[in-house]
Design a protein around this motif. Structure first.
Motif, PDB file in Angstrom:
ATOM      1  N   SER A  95       0.845  -1.186   0.000  1.00  0.00           N
ATOM      2  CA  SER A  95       0.000   0.000   0.000  1.00  0.00           C
ATOM      3  C   SER A  95       0.878   1.232   0.000  1.00  0.00           C
ATOM      4  N   HIS A 118      -3.905   4.019  -0.657  1.00  0.00           N
ATOM      5  CA  HIS A 118      -4.781   3.894   0.515  1.00  0.00           C
ATOM      6  C   HIS A 118      -5.826   5.010   0.555  1.00  0.00           C
ATOM      7  N   ILE A 141      -6.565  -2.108   0.840  1.00  0.00           N
ATOM      8  CA  ILE A 141      -5.606  -3.219   0.953  1.00  0.00           C
ATOM      9  C   ILE A 141      -5.863  -4.042   2.214  1.00  0.00           C
ATOM     10  N   ARG A 161       1.206  -4.771   6.285  1.00  0.00           N
ATOM     11  CA  ARG A 161       0.423  -4.482   5.080  1.00  0.00           C
ATOM     12  C   ARG A 161       1.306  -4.364   3.851  1.00  0.00           C
TER      13      ARG A 161
END
Lengths: 1028, 258
Positions: A888, A959, A990, A1016
């Motif tokens: 992300s 994001h 995500i 992430r």
């Protein structure tokens, strides 16, 4: 043209307006038939200027005389558009109380080029923003796109302005309006609130006399069964924490850090010897000559957003800086319009390979600040005119199985000092002799030898630098290159360039470190700064100037202490900052002859309390269950990868959680599960104090006050319902200390009340204004030009007469800011970091990994990402099955709560995913195709943006999109469906691709082992083309 | 990119600043190239803008602040910033190119003569404006502009465009886009005043400045510094697909299409 600029266009990427200018062609032709008698539309206000805003003031181009528009006021406050929290100037229409437009506060360093000295009269500051003498463009003060657009929050159709109580099951998005007084009563007293059985209210939970669990007394009192979470400190945390930690006194407080950038912060804390607060630095962009950005990108995002963006832009134009952005995706920080900047793609989650590869080259080619690193202690640092020194030369006990393994060899080990005394310093080797680190001016960097102790025991010791070199040499460069996807010669080139700029070469990281080995990756990247010796140096790593703290023991009021103040006690739900080995559970296992490892769930003795573990652990009752949650603007379900799938059903269960109160202006993905909603003020309606997060060299505190009237419901007392009024009312009803009458001591020991938000914040303002050299009094012109008319009566009502003038002076300038000046003394920064910089971190190196009882490593090292039980992620989720890695990146437009802003949606309505052309070909996907992205934890549908601007093997997701609430799904209030908009659902998040770590027994998402940070970056995924 | 196009681009002459800069001696009211006489505005001034692309960070602060300041309908823009991905011809290295766009307030504006009702006109200070009292919304001007800088405002049903925030310039203030330019890329000013920042920058960077589509002979008065000459014509770029998808992959179009 410079050869490096000989590029050709490959495709238009992202960003707005790409299609919109062309849209001008589309429909006008249809209008041709309407004749020539004039327009059929609305008549605008002016024949030439149409409906453009009437200027807030005018400035005579000859004389510079400024005349205010009597219908508007300009006031300085804080933007909540991101965590930078810039000081802004807000134009308000006096008649309607509407915000007309927002730009920067020229006194505020986060918004301005060269911010104005405090002594500048406000009228001169406003003139300086005008076209008069081109002043306003020679020294701008700006607001970014989101900062401009954010004002729409105030009158957003999706805003909640009334106290709500859920109707039906939790999470059903159905509510009834109730009064603030009813809400406070029910939350405090509990009862059968929902027809689902008895619920403990806060009064019952506020029990400091009974242990949660007598079997495990270290868990602390039952008061810990309230958990309070907030997004971040937007300037009001001091009041929230006063309630949480010192009045109600629960142990369990959490904020977004653990799903934001915690792995980076801890890696930074490790080199700065500050795992308590995880201090970090930012490059001094104006004086640096080479910056390596890894997993952060100035001007794409990052904090402070505008300041870094502006400085990097200026450096580009001036040609003073060479910078490289290492990231899986290309972003706005790499500009084709200038030379000396470059993007280097990397595979997500592999940054430790790059860091260790560079460290290897630097150590093997003496590409480090040798003289600086050889300084063994502060006397040597002082003599060398350095602010601090490193522990590069310090000796670490490294005898396998020795109880003191991982500790520095100290003077006391050799009976040369009393253990723990000031003289008990680490030992070093100088001229072949073992000596105390504070006794010599230089010591050997690389030591690996045996040491005989007084009792005859022989220990193996290695210097910190040797341990680092050993770790860096564990793999060869080719292996590092293969793992991170950056060619070997590029790694060497980066290392060589880094070394060539000496102490003006800097590296900086952030959210890119939220990967499965992120702590050590960040530790390694920050190690480059230690090796360069750039901390505290001009053009190096700067800790920044700090703040004027108003909420401590100030010169006027003590806002940190109050009669009856408590301190929280017990183990955090996240089992952090507490060694597992001290738990009753551990001791029971040992006593029963069982192997205490692995622990049932990770205990992270180095990590701060983490929301990533708090919620899932509480819902699973390990280490203990909770009874109530109060959330303030927090949205972990949207923000933490894999959390929704993990806990949504449990969160709905009143048996697992009795009470959930959310304080927010909006209904987000997390507080849709709340039992009660407290409608909060939004930005420009709030009080508070913020500072620079980092990246500003001077000292500063930004102030905010309600420059427009809060739009939400008021209490019976006529106060707007808000976070402040909620905590004040609850505390007063429960009779907690620190609120109500006699709550705030002044410097003379008199007690003042805390009934209203301003009782707290205005007294904090007095502390800020009057600390050190007190600010002078504002004059009438300042008050008029800064639009303080609505504030003055409140200042006069609340504060002592001698405080009125300085506090007005403070608010007239939107805070207090150290004057812009040269923040250097020679080559040193005046705000220095004085602790020992760590090549080896003893605290890390002596902490225990609760998976296996082994010591964690005290130097950075390379590893591929791992799961909770230590198995490699790629062994569990193989490349064959999940061939790509998702990452992300932060948007320069959207944030996690901005999707409701139509002026941002019109520029970037959603987030197609970035996919490399090679991968697209491999999976039969074309530019613009609709694809399904699957991970072990979720599946989403996205649109493929195919190009060269992403690392092959990686898939980039911006994001801020993929919302299911904030207006994306209708809520029903008092039987009426509230506005919703399907456009808010566009795009993907995500975090819906995050997953439950299959190797854990207490449920948890995939978390970085040391920090507990949500992973992430580098989520295993596969993609397929789908026909819609 | 196809080879023919590439070679065409290669032949494009870098626009020399001299050809595009305001002929300061021009008689503003004389009317050139079928341009009607200029009217209104301050005849002693000639406004222009210089955009230093090296300092543009692509943040879109200009886009949003302009949109608010000038109350443009959602989805219509007086200014915006296009973002391109460009690739190095030899090394394959990739970078981002930002291109802020707005009305060029051309010295020879093609939008003006086509107006059947003389609603669109050029002021004596060079700013091209629309008189909404006269405008009939025929959109001839919208189609005549090679820079797509105009649109029909759906609310007023008249032609709408950047005015350099003339209402703010007249108040001694800066246009919204300039005031909010985070990177400090946008410079506006009176090019007849040799002491103005823009005049000084034009003389400093004269040879490096470029304008969009010089071959159209519109003589744009928005000058770019740090421009890649291959962008002065409409770039041959693969567009970002703007169709928004819902969570199930259904195309939703664009929310603000009029």
């Amino acid at each position: 043209m410079d050869k490096s600029r000989r590029r050709f266009m490959k495709g238009a990427v992202a960003a707005g307006g790409v299609a919109t200018f062309a849209a001008g062609y589309s429909d006008p032709l249809l209008k041709m038939g309407k004749g020539v008698t004039g327009s059929a539309g609305e008549k605008p206000n002016h024949r030439i200027h149409d409906n453009s805003l009437v200027p807030e003031y005018t400035v005579d181009p000859q004389s510079g005389e400024l005349t205010l528009n009597p219908d508007q006021r300009v006031a300085f406050t804080v933007c909540y558009g991101c965590t930078t929290k810039c000081g802004v100037r807000v134009r308000v229409d006096k008649a309607t109380d509407q915000v007309l437009r927002v730009s920067g506060n020229p006194y505020n360093p986060l918004s301005s080029d060269e911010h104005l000295p405090m002594r500048t009269p406000v009228v001169d500051a406003l003139r300086g923003l005008s076209a008069y003498g081109d002043q306003g463009q020679q020294n701008r003060s700006t607001a970014c796109a989101r900062g401009n657009a954010m004002m729409a929050q105030i009158d957003s159709p999706f805003r909640v302005t009334h106290c709500l109580k859920r109707v039906g099951g939790r999470g059903g998005r159905e509510w009834q309006k109730i009064s603030f007084e009813q809400l406070i009563e029910e939350v405090c007293e509990g009862g059968d609130l929902f027809g689902e059985g008895e619920v403990d209210g806060l009064r019952a939970i506020h029990d400091h006399d009974t242990l949660i669990d007598p079997e495990n007394p270290e868990y602390g009192p039952r008061a810990n069964q309230l958990m309070v979470m907030e997004a971040t400190d937007y300037g009001r945390s001091a009041l929230l924490k006063r309630f949480t930690m010192n009045a109600f006194a629960t142990r369990n407080y959490g904020h977004h850090g653990s799903y934001c950038g915690l792995a980076y912060r801890m890696g930074s804390g490790a080199v700065m010897d500050d795992l308590a607060k995880n201090a970090h630095t930012k490059p001094d962009i104006q004086n640096a000559r080479f910056i390596l950005y890894v997993g952060t990108a100035p001007s794409q995002a990052g904090n402070p957003f505008k300041r870094q963006g502006r400085l990097i832009a200026q450096a580009r134009a001036a040609g003073t800086l060479d910078y490289v952005v290492v990231d899986p995706g290309l972003n706005a920080s790499v500009s084709h319009a200038a030379d000396h900047n470059r993007w280097v793609p990397i595979l997500p989650g592999t940054d430790s390979a790059l860091a260790m590869g560079m460290i290897q080259w630097l150590l093997n080619n003496e590409g480090y600040a040798k003289g600086f690193l050889e300084l063994p202690g502060q006397p040597a640092a002082d003599a060398a005119n350095e602010a601090t020194h490193t522990n590069a030369t310090h000796l670490v006990i490294d005898t396998e199985g020795h109880p003191r393994r991982g500790r520095f060899l100290r003077a006391s080990d050799l009976n040369q000092a009393e253990a723990g005394s000031e003289a008990d310093v680490p030992m070093v080797v100088a001229d072949g002799e073992l000596v105390a680190s504070d006794s010599v001016m230089a010591a050997e960097l690389f030591v690996n030898r045996e040491v005989a102790l007084a009792d005859g025991e022989t220990l193996r010791v290695r210097s910190s630098m040797t341990l680092l070199r050993d770790a860096a040499n564990e793999q060869d460069l080719a292996t590092y290159a293969e793992h991170c996807g950056i060619p070997e010669d590029t790694i060497v080139d980066l290392a060589r360039r880094f070394a060539s700029h000496g102490r003006r070469a800097v590296t900086n990281s952030h959210g890119g470190m939220m990967s499965g080995h992120g702590f050590y990756a960040a530790f390694g990247m920050q190690m480059l700064n230690v090796l360069a010796g750039n901390h505290n140096r001009k053009g190096g790593s700067a800790v920044g100037g700090g703040q004027f703290n108003g909420v401590g023991e100030g010169p006027r009021y003590d806002l940190a202490n109050f009669p009856g103040k408590r301190g929280p006690q017990g183990v955090f739900l996240s089992r952090s900052r507490f060694p597992y080995e001290k738990s009753s559970e551990y001791q029971r296992k040992v006593a029963a002859g069982k192997n205490p490892y692995p622990a049932r769930a990770p205990w992270r003795s180095l990590a701060p309390p983490t929301l990533t573990e708090h919620l899932p652990s509480a819902l699973d009752g390990y280490p203990y269950p909770i009874k109530a949650v109060i959330g303030c603007m927090a949205n972990p379900i949207y923000g933490q990868a894999g959390l929704e799938a993990l806990i949504a059903d449990k969160l709905k269960d009143p048996k697992r959680l009795g009470l959930f109160v959310a304080i927010d202006g909006f209904l987000n993905e997390t507080n849709r599960y709340a039992d009660y909603i407290v409608p909060d003020s939004v930005m420009y309606e709030v009080w508070g104090f913020t500072s620079a997060w980092k990246g500003n060299l001077g000292k500063m505190t930004t102030a905010c006050w309600p420059v427009v009237e809060p739009r939400q419901q008021k209490s019976e007392e006529g106060e707007p319902v808000s976070m402040d009024s909620f905590f004040i009312a609850v505390a007063k009803r429960l009779g907690l200390a620190g609120f109500g009458d006699e709550a705030i001591p002044d410097a003379e020991g008199n007690l003042h009340p805390l009934h209203l938000a301003e009782d707290f914040y205005l007294r904090a303002a007095a502390n800020v204004a009057m600390q050190g050299e007190p600010l002078p009094a504002a004059d009438e012109s300042d008050i008029v030009h800064a639009g303080l008319a609505p504030l003055m009566p409140r200042i006069e009502r609340t504060l002592k007469p001698e405080e009125h003038g300085p506090v007005a002076y403070l608010y007239a300038r939107g805070g207090r800011f150290e004057d812009f000046k040269d923040h250097f003394k020679g080559e040193n920064l005046t705000s220095a970091w004085k602790r020992t910089l760590c090549v080896y971190n003893e605290q890390v190196g002596t902490s225990i990994d609760t998976r296996n009882g082994e010591l964690n490593r005290g130097v950075p090292f390379y590893s591929m990402p791992k799961l909770a039980d230590g198995s490699a992620m790629r062994e569990v989720f193989t490349e064959e099955e999940w061939p790509l890695l998702a990452f992300s990146f932060k948007s320069n437009l959207m944030n996690s709560y901005a999707i409701g802003l139509e002026r941002l949606r019109m520029i970037k309505p959603y987030n197609p995913v970035m996919m490399h052309r090679q991968d697209a070909e491999r999976f039969g996907i074309s530019h613009g195709d609709t694809i399904r992205i699957e991970s072990p934890g979720g599946s989403v549908v996205a649109l493929a943006l195919v190009g060269e601007g992403v690392m092959p093997g990686a898939l980039g997701i911006e994001h801020g999109y993929g919302h299911r609430d904030l207006g994306a799904t209708p809520h029903v209030i008092d039987g009426e469906s509230q506005p919703d908009l399907e456009w808010l659902r566009a795009g993907i998040n995500i975090n819906n691709l995050g997953f439950k770590d299959p190797t854990r027994s207490v449920a948890g998402t995939w978390l970085e082992p040391i920090s507990g940070a949500a992973v992430r970056q580098g989520l295993p995924i596969r993609v397929t083309h789908i026909d819609v | 990119m196809d080879p023919i196009r590439r070679s065409l681009l290669g032949q494009l002459a870098r626009l020399s600043a001299g050809a595009a800069l305001v002929p300061l001696s021009s008689v503003a009211n004389a009317g050139i190239n079928q341009q009607p006489p200029r009217r209104e505005g301050d005849p002693t001034k000639r406004y222009g803008m210089l955009i230093d692309l090296r300092q543009c960070i692509g943040c879109q602060a200009c886009t949003v602040s302009c949109h608010i300041e000038n109350a443009a309908p959602l989805g219509s823009f007086r200014t915006t910033v296009a973002q391109y991905e460009v690739e190095h011809q030899e090394t394959g290295e990739v970078a981002t190119f930002m291109l802020p766009r707005l009305c060029n307030h051309c010295e020879n504006p093609p939008c003006v003569p086509v107006c059947p009702v003389e609603a669109t006109f050029q002021r004596q200070d060079g700013i091209v404006v629309v008189d909404s009292d006269r405008c009939v919304g025929c959109a001839y001007c919208v189609n005549a502009c090679p820079y797509d800088a105009r649109f029909i405002n759906e609310r007023t049903q008249t032609a709408d465009k950047c005015t350099f925030c003339a209402h703010r310039l007249e108040a001694g203030l800066l246009p919204a886009c300039v005031e909010s330019c985070v990177g400090g890329a946008r410079i506006i000013g009176d090019m007849r005043d040799p002491a103005s920042q823009i005049s000084r920058m034009i003389s400093e960077h004269g040879d490096e400045l470029m304008v969009l589509q010089p071959e159209k002979h519109t003589m744009p008065q928005v000058f770019y510094l740090g421009m890649d000459e291959r962008f002065v014509t409409r770039p041959h770029a693969e567009p970002v697909a703007l169709e928004v998808l819902d969570p199930h992959g259904k195309e939703m179009g664009y929310e603000f299409h009029h």
